[in-house]
Design an enzyme around this catalytic site. Structure first.
Site, PDB file in Angstrom:
ATOM      1  N   SER A   1       0.851  -1.189   0.000  1.00 54.84           N
ATOM      2  CA  SER A   1       0.000   0.000   0.000  1.00 54.84           C
ATOM      3  C   SER A   1       0.885   1.237   0.000  1.00 54.84           C
ATOM      4  O   SER A   1       1.994   1.214   0.558  1.00 54.84           O
ATOM      5  CB  SER A   1      -0.887   0.030   1.247  1.00 54.84           C
TER       6      SER A   1
ATOM      7  N   TYR B   1      -2.080  -0.877  10.090  1.00 61.16           N
ATOM      8  CA  TYR B   1      -2.132  -1.209   8.657  1.00 61.16           C
ATOM      9  C   TYR B   1      -0.899  -0.659   7.943  1.00 61.16           C
ATOM     10  O   TYR B   1      -0.244  -1.362   7.160  1.00 61.16           O
ATOM     11  CB  TYR B   1      -3.417  -0.633   8.073  1.00 61.16           C
TER      12      TYR B   1
HETATM   13  N1  LIG Z   1      -8.718  -0.720  -1.811  1.00 57.90           N
HETATM   14  C1  LIG Z   1      -7.675   0.081  -1.608  1.00 57.90           C
HETATM   15  O1  LIG Z   1      -7.757   1.319  -1.711  1.00 57.90           O
HETATM   16  C2  LIG Z   1      -6.346  -0.498  -1.264  1.00 57.90           C
HETATM   17  C3  LIG Z   1      -5.247   0.375  -1.204  1.00 57.90           C
HETATM   18  C4  LIG Z   1      -3.992  -0.130  -0.919  1.00 57.90           C
HETATM   19  C5  LIG Z   1      -3.834  -1.488  -0.694  1.00 57.90           C
HETATM   20  N2  LIG Z   1      -4.912  -2.307  -0.727  1.00 57.90           N
HETATM   21  C6  LIG Z   1      -4.656  -3.740  -0.488  1.00 57.90           C
HETATM   22  O2  LIG Z   1      -5.094  -4.481  -1.609  1.00 57.90           O
HETATM   23  C7  LIG Z   1      -5.462  -5.795  -1.189  1.00 57.90           C
HETATM   24  C8  LIG Z   1      -6.870  -6.095  -1.689  1.00 57.90           C
HETATM   25  O3  LIG Z   1      -7.753  -5.176  -1.070  1.00 57.90           O
HETATM   26  P1  LIG Z   1      -9.236  -4.873  -1.606  1.00 57.90           P
HETATM   27  O4  LIG Z   1      -9.430  -3.428  -1.487  1.00 57.90           O
HETATM   28  O5  LIG Z   1      -9.480  -5.572  -2.888  1.00 57.90           O
HETATM   29  O6  LIG Z   1     -10.059  -5.548  -0.417  1.00 57.90           O
HETATM   30  P2  LIG Z   1     -11.189  -6.650  -0.428  1.00 57.90           P
HETATM   31  O7  LIG Z   1     -11.623  -6.783   0.973  1.00 57.90           O
HETATM   32  O8  LIG Z   1     -12.184  -6.370  -1.487  1.00 57.90           O
HETATM   33  O9  LIG Z   1     -10.343  -7.957  -0.860  1.00 57.90           O
HETATM   34  C9  LIG Z   1      -9.596  -8.726   0.016  1.00 57.90           C
HETATM   35  C10 LIG Z   1      -9.960 -10.166  -0.235  1.00 57.90           C
HETATM   36  O10 LIG Z   1      -9.115 -10.988   0.546  1.00 57.90           O
HETATM   37  C11 LIG Z   1      -9.910 -12.009   1.115  1.00 57.90           C
HETATM   38  N3  LIG Z   1      -9.313 -12.494   2.333  1.00 57.90           N
HETATM   39  C12 LIG Z   1      -9.203 -11.838   3.530  1.00 57.90           C
HETATM   40  N4  LIG Z   1      -8.660 -12.636   4.436  1.00 57.90           N
HETATM   41  C13 LIG Z   1      -8.396 -13.807   3.815  1.00 57.90           C
HETATM   42  C14 LIG Z   1      -7.844 -15.032   4.245  1.00 57.90           C
HETATM   43  N5  LIG Z   1      -7.444 -15.233   5.510  1.00 57.90           N
HETATM   44  N6  LIG Z   1      -7.738 -16.035   3.350  1.00 57.90           N
HETATM   45  C15 LIG Z   1      -8.152 -15.875   2.074  1.00 57.90           C
HETATM   46  N7  LIG Z   1      -8.693 -14.731   1.613  1.00 57.90           N
HETATM   47  C16 LIG Z   1      -8.819 -13.721   2.480  1.00 57.90           C
HETATM   48  C17 LIG Z   1     -11.238 -11.332   1.410  1.00 57.90           C
HETATM   49  O11 LIG Z   1     -12.268 -12.274   1.600  1.00 57.90           O
HETATM   50  C18 LIG Z   1     -11.397 -10.483   0.164  1.00 57.90           C
HETATM   51  O12 LIG Z   1     -12.023 -11.227  -0.872  1.00 57.90           O
HETATM   52  C19 LIG Z   1      -5.315  -5.802   0.332  1.00 57.90           C
HETATM   53  O13 LIG Z   1      -4.042  -6.289   0.684  1.00 57.90           O
HETATM   54  C20 LIG Z   1      -5.405  -4.327   0.689  1.00 57.90           C
HETATM   55  O14 LIG Z   1      -4.783  -4.047   1.906  1.00 57.90           O
HETATM   56  C21 LIG Z   1      -6.158  -1.858  -1.004  1.00 57.90           C
END
Ligand SMILES: NC(=O)c1ccc[n+]([C@@H]2O[C@H](COP(=O)([O-])OP(=O)(O)OC[C@H]3O[C@@H](n4cnc5c(N)ncnc54)[C@H](O)[C@@H]3O)[C@@H](O)[C@H]2O)c1
Length: 285
Positions: A169, A182
């Site tokens: 991130s 985080y």
């Molecule tokens: N959305 C943003 O703005 C953003 C920004 C920076 C980083 N991120 C990172 O990107 C990644 C994806 O985030 P997102 O926004 O798509 O979130 P999201 O919640 O839509 O996706 C995360 C997915 O991971 C799955 N997951 C969580 N724990 C799990 C486990 N123990 N085993 C298997 N699957 C599991 C969840 O069920 C979900 O489907 C994350 O690492 C998040 O921190 C997101």
């Protein structure tokens, strides 16, 4: 004739541009492919020709993503797994490899924050609950990188080929206010990416990170928007600080994911953290 330091003749056979981003020889596992960003990257890899395994805990969402990929002409399966449980990740790897062949691309997109690990405005950092801190570190570091990279990395190193892409991130580079656990966990994700890149640099396995900025998704929607759909105060602050003056769209991660996944296009790229944030981290006020 030109030679490099290892006495190899410089000038490898020219790779056609049309082949650089062709992933039809790849088997790609996207852990967290059931979510917003992982799902969009799974779509992109499938569109580039990879056989994709969407991995997550929610079979309904997984089936939906697989159906969308297939409807677009791609190849995909769903595999249930809990990234925090090593036996579950091993079982997932064995099942996927039995169906699709050796995994050559791993995207670690399971991750996120925990509400109790976010400091409310004006709250005292010294009272941050340890349980919530540990959950955020477990999810982003242990389930988000450590266990999957051990389990899938082992077979990639044996095969002498692979690309691991960890989703870190922007806040792992510059700590954002309030989301303290985080940000620290994502900083560790970037550091572990660099460690693994060096560890496996001569094995044919590359390890890189993508650091997204702000992409509205299920887990952060309440932080960015009010219930009536207008921008929250924090959402406005973020857009005000983003030179491109908007949030990202999940599809905007697809190009970077395909590039890093490609053994041809990113053959000399390892240990890098590619930031996709509309310029957020490049400016100050
Ligand atoms: N959305 C943003 O703005 C953003 C920004 C920076 C980083 N991120 C990172 O990107 C990644 C994806 O985030 P997102 O926004 O798509 O979130 P999201 O919640 O839509 O996706 C995360 C997915 O991971 C799955 N997951 C969580 N724990 C799990 C486990 N123990 N085993 C298997 N699957 C599991 C969840 O069920 C979900 O489907 C994350 O690492 C998040 O921190 C997101």
């Amino acid at each position: 004739m030109l030679r490099d330091s290892q006495n190899e003749v410089l000038g490898t056979p020219k790779i056609l541009m049309s082949k650089l981003f062709n992933l039809s020889d790849e088997v790609a596992v996207v852990i967290g492919g059931t979510g917003g960003l992982g799902g969009a990257m799974a779509d992109a890899l499938a569109e580039a020709g990879a056989k994709v395994a969407v991995v997550g805990r929610n079979p309904e969402r997984g089936a939906q993503r697989v159906a969308e990929i297939k409807a677009a002409g791609g190849s995909a399966i769903f595999q249930a797994a809990d990234a925090l449980n090593k036996d579950s990740v091993v079982a997932a790897r064995d099942s996927i490899q039995g169906q699709l062949g050796t995994t050559t691309v791993l995207i670690n997109a399971a991750g996120g924050n925990h509400p109790d690990a976010t400091l409310p405005p004006g709250a005292d950092y010294c009272k941050l609950p340890l349980d919530a801190w540990r959950q955020v570190f477990d999810l982003n570091l242990v389930g988000g990188v450590l266990l999957p990279s051990q389990v899938f990395g082992e077979s990639m190193v044996s095969a002498g080929k692979g690309s691991i892409i960890n989703i870190a991130s922007m806040s792992g580079m510059i700590p954002l206010s309030r989301v303290v656990a985080y940000s620290a966990a994502k900083a560790a994700v970037i550091n572990l990416t660099q460690f693994l890149a060096r560890e496996w640099a001569t094995t044919g396995v590359r390890v890189n990170a993508i650091s997204p900025g702000f992409f509205p998704a299920e887990q952060n929607r309440a932080l960015l928007y009010n219930e009536d759909g207008s921008l929250s105060e924090r959402g406005s602050q973020i857009i005000g600080h983003t030179p491109m003056a908007r949030f990202g769209k999940p599809d905007e991660l697809g190009g970077v994911a395909v590039w890093l996944a490609s053994a041809a296009a990113a053959s000399f790229v390892t240990g890098q953290n590619i930031v996709v944030d509309g310029g957020f981290s490049s400016v100050t006020i």
